[in-house]
Design an enzyme around this catalytic site. Structure first.
Site, short mmCIF file in Angstrom:
data_model
loop_
_atom_site.label_atom_id
_atom_site.label_comp_id
_atom_site.label_asym_id
_atom_site.label_seq_id
_atom_site.Cartn_x
_atom_site.Cartn_y
_atom_site.Cartn_z
N ARG A 1 0.84 -1.21 0.00
CA ARG A 1 0.00 0.00 0.00
C ARG A 1 0.87 1.25 0.00
NH1 ARG A 1 -5.50 -0.94 1.32
NH2 ARG A 1 -5.78 -2.99 2.24
N ASP A 2 0.43 2.24 -0.80
CA ASP A 2 1.10 3.54 -0.79
C ASP A 2 0.85 4.22 0.56
OD1 ASP A 2 2.12 5.62 -3.28
OD2 ASP A 2 1.59 6.49 -1.34
N ILE A 3 1.90 4.83 1.10
CA ILE A 3 1.81 5.45 2.43
C ILE A 3 0.96 6.72 2.40
CG2 ILE A 3 3.83 6.98 2.32
CD1 ILE A 3 4.67 5.76 5.06
N ASN B 1 5.36 6.88 -13.15
CA ASN B 1 5.94 8.19 -13.38
C ASN B 1 7.43 8.06 -13.73
OD1 ASN B 1 3.51 9.45 -12.65
ND2 ASN B 1 4.04 9.36 -10.48
N VAL C 1 10.62 8.58 -6.17
CA VAL C 1 11.41 7.44 -5.70
C VAL C 1 12.01 6.75 -6.94
CG1 VAL C 1 11.42 5.26 -4.44
CG2 VAL C 1 9.93 7.13 -3.68
N HIS D 1 8.10 1.82 -10.12
CA HIS D 1 6.93 1.33 -9.38
C HIS D 1 5.69 1.66 -10.17
CE1 HIS D 1 8.19 5.30 -7.97
NE2 HIS D 1 6.91 5.60 -7.86
N HIS E 1 1.99 2.51 -9.91
CA HIS E 1 0.89 2.90 -9.02
C HIS E 1 -0.38 2.20 -9.49
CE1 HIS E 1 2.67 6.59 -7.07
NE2 HIS E 1 3.41 6.58 -8.16
P1 AMP Z 1 6.38 8.63 -7.38
O1 AMP Z 1 6.11 10.07 -7.01
O2 AMP Z 1 5.69 8.18 -8.62
O3 AMP Z 1 7.87 8.34 -7.39
O4 AMP Z 1 5.70 7.77 -6.24
C1 AMP Z 1 6.33 7.43 -5.05
C2 AMP Z 1 5.25 6.94 -4.12
O5 AMP Z 1 5.86 6.24 -3.06
C3 AMP Z 1 4.41 8.04 -3.51
O6 AMP Z 1 3.04 7.86 -3.87
C4 AMP Z 1 4.65 7.89 -2.02
O7 AMP Z 1 3.50 8.16 -1.26
C5 AMP Z 1 5.08 6.44 -1.92
N1 AMP Z 1 5.91 6.12 -0.76
C6 AMP Z 1 7.01 6.78 -0.35
N2 AMP Z 1 7.52 6.19 0.75
C7 AMP Z 1 6.72 5.12 1.01
C8 AMP Z 1 6.72 4.11 2.01
N3 AMP Z 1 7.65 4.06 2.99
N4 AMP Z 1 5.74 3.18 1.97
C9 AMP Z 1 4.79 3.21 1.01
N5 AMP Z 1 4.75 4.14 0.04
C10 AMP Z 1 5.69 5.08 0.04
#
Ligand code: AMP
Length: 121
Positions: free
Chosen positions: A29-31, A87, A96, A100, A102
């Site tokens: 799950r996204d945080i 992205n 990040v 990944h 989404h």
């Molecule tokens: P992006 O902006 O496409 O690189 O998405 C990175 C995603 O990672 C964002 O939606 C964040 O909310 C998510 N994220 C960052 N740290 C964590 C974490 N520790 N656990 C779960 N999701 C995370």
């Protein structure tokens, strides 16, 4: 490639709400969820951006979509529908640098997914 927060989730040095795991792929799950169900599907292999995908990775990257649909079905949102987004770099909104997918589900999603009006082309 430098280590990211997702490397730490893969090696379990930080917690995550994991929805799927096998030898190649992790879904959690996204945080900071942007929909009632928002999870990320990542390869365990660290690939920084879409631009860094090589032909050897094509099957692995395709598997991300398959796992997205599998988890969506388990959470009963597959038939309603959902959105997958990956992205890339600054203009794509990537924060990040470990690819990944989404997966956003659980409500109707607007389109286009951005607010700005194109001023000129
Ligand atoms: P992006 O902006 O496409 O690189 O998405 C990175 C995603 O990672 C964002 O939606 C964040 O909310 C998510 N994220 C960052 N740290 C964590 C974490 N520790 N656990 C779960 N999701 C995370």
């Amino acid at each position: 490639m430098s280590e990211t927060i997702f490397t730490k989730i893969i090696d379990k040095s930080i917690p995550a709400d994991i929805l799927f795991e096998d030898d190649d792929v992790l879904a959690f799950r996204d945080i900071n969820p942007q929909a009632p169900l928002h999870f990320l599907v990542i390869p365990k292999k660290p690939i920084a951006t879409i631009n860094d995908i090589t032909p050897d990775d094509y099957a692995l990257v395709g598997k991300l979509s398959g796992v997205a649909a599998q988890v969506a079905a388990e959470y009963d949102v597959a038939e309603q529908g959902f959105r997958t987004v990956m992205n890339c770099n600054e203009y794509g909104g990537q924060t990040v640098y470990h690819i990944h997918l989404h997966v956003l589900a659980g409500k109707p999603l607007g389109w286009p997914p951005y607010q700005e009006t194109l001023k000129s082309q």
